[in-house]
Design an enzyme around this catalytic site. Structure first.
Site, short mmCIF file in Angstrom:
data_model
loop_
_atom_site.label_atom_id
_atom_site.label_comp_id
_atom_site.label_asym_id
_atom_site.label_seq_id
_atom_site.Cartn_x
_atom_site.Cartn_y
_atom_site.Cartn_z
N LYS A 165 -2.65 10.59 0.03
CA LYS A 165 -2.99 10.72 1.43
C LYS A 165 -4.29 11.52 1.59
O LYS A 165 -4.44 12.61 1.01
CB LYS A 165 -1.86 11.41 2.20
CG LYS A 165 -0.58 10.59 2.26
CD LYS A 165 -0.74 9.31 3.07
CE LYS A 165 0.58 8.59 3.25
NZ LYS A 165 0.43 7.32 4.00
N LYS A 265 4.67 -4.30 5.72
CA LYS A 265 5.86 -3.55 6.11
C LYS A 265 6.77 -4.49 6.90
O LYS A 265 6.43 -4.93 8.00
CB LYS A 265 5.47 -2.32 6.94
CG LYS A 265 4.75 -1.25 6.11
CD LYS A 265 4.45 -0.03 6.95
CE LYS A 265 3.97 1.13 6.08
NZ LYS A 265 2.68 0.87 5.43
#
Length: 366
Positions: A165, A265
């Site tokens: 991240k 997703k």
């Protein structure tokens, strides 16, 4: 076979780490999962799960799920759950948008289809094409020292795919990545996930400064148009995620040559029915995918794992094991994880059994 009942429960999923943090000051320690149970006139039961990754990550809100399910329930009662495309079209006519709510029902229908056929869902989605699926591990946004420690821990556990991240000051992230890169090992796959936090000039500077590093940049800017503009001068492959929210969005990205990879997703696109179409479109176009979901327990993991396992190996970048991100397990029978890889089982349907004692509700019964 006909659907005779829809019941929804809730479950709290607490993150197993200190905090799940990513760009934009977003940080979560607990998530709310919704589990849908479909009963039928033939005695079979199907299960689906949707768990948004907090209220500010994608167009999905756990608090709105019961209202959406209440709207959809009358339109699915009496339908044959094995006709997944027909049922999905009916849900689209009944409720505009809210793909995440439809996903919970759609996944439960695929579970029923598999159980009725006596086959695992991956067989119905195309067959077992990737028996051993590589998993990625997330390195949450934190201090450079904490991120280096997390990376080393995941590597020691057998993982070779890492989603790092980003979202500090750009110069700080450049320095951090240079430091982390000293531990890079051959065969590893690194994805720098910006979660749409940077302007084009910022990510251009980041990419230019680290052009020697074998790195995929995920969702560098907030909008599709910004990401497309940056891709024309990027020094790294571009992976898209948040700016793709429909089959039409993916078709546009393929036509515009906007991406080198994408994150698929399942709940974001409405379940396995539309996700299978997206998977096949991307595979035909030569686009590798991370097949996963925003969050969830073993039910969500089992659903996207069935899609990942039926994906041709060259086009499955990786997947993940969300059920191991939590301190609580809401179901038994989730896919097996060994040395940074995952395998699906051969039980019919999704192969899972929810632990009703871990759930709250019913919050909705129709």
């Amino acid at each position: 076979m006909r659907i005779t009942g829809l019941t929804a429960y809730r479950g709290a999923l607490r993150y197993a780490g200190t905090a799940y943090a990513f760009a934009g000051g977003r940080s979560y320690q607990q998530f709310t999962s919704t589990v849908v149970v479909l009963t039928t006139d033939e005695g079979l039961t199907g299960y689906g799960e949707v768990c948004p990754c907090g209220p500010s990550y994608m167009p999905a809100f756990s608090g709105g799920l019961p209202a959406c399910l209440e709207e959809l329930a009358p339109h699915v009662i009496g339908e044959d759950p094995r006709h997944t495309s027909r049922l999905h079209r009916k849900m689209d006519r009944a409720l505009n948008g809210h793909a995440y709510a439809k996903a919970a029902i759609d996944i439960a229908c695929w579970d029923l289809l598999g159980k009725a056929a006596g086959l695992p869902v991956h067989v119905l989605l195309g067959g077992l094409l990737t028996e051993t699926m590589p998993l990625h591990r997330i390195v949450p946004l934190a201090s450079p020292e904490a991120m280096a420690s997390a990376l080393a821990t995941h590597r020691k556990a057998g993982f070779r795919h890492f989603q790092i991240k980003l979202g500090h000051d750009v110069d700080d992230d450049i320095a951090m990545m240079r430091s982390l890169a000293t531990s890079w090992q051959p065969g590893e796959v690194w994805v720098g996930d910006i979660n749409g936090a940077w302007r084009r000039d910022q990510v251009a500077r980041f990419s230019r400064s680290l052009e020697h590093l074998d790195l995929i940049l995920e969702q560098p800017c907030a909008s599709y148009e910004e990401c497309l503009s940056f891709r024309q001068r990027a020094h790294h492959p571009i992976k898209l995620d948040e700016c793709l929210n429909s089959v039409a969005d993916v078709q546009r990205a393929l036509q515009d040559d906007a991406m080198d990879a994408m994150s698929l997703k399942v709940s974001k696109f409405g379940g396995l029915t539309p996700s299978r179409l997206i998977r096949d479109l991307c595979a035909a176009a030569g686009i590798p995918m991370t097949i996963e979901d925003a969050w969830g327990s073993g039910i969500a993991t089992a659903a996207y794992a069935q899609l990942a396992a039926s994906t041709p190996t060259p086009y499955l970048l990786n997947t993940t094991d969300l059920h191991h991100f939590n301190t609580t397990q809401l179901a038994a029978g989730a896919p097996q994880v060994i040395d940074g890889t995952m395998r699906v089982g051969e039980r019919p349907g999704l192969g899972i059994t929810p632990d009703i004692d871990q759930l709250v509700g019913p919050i909705l019964q129709f």
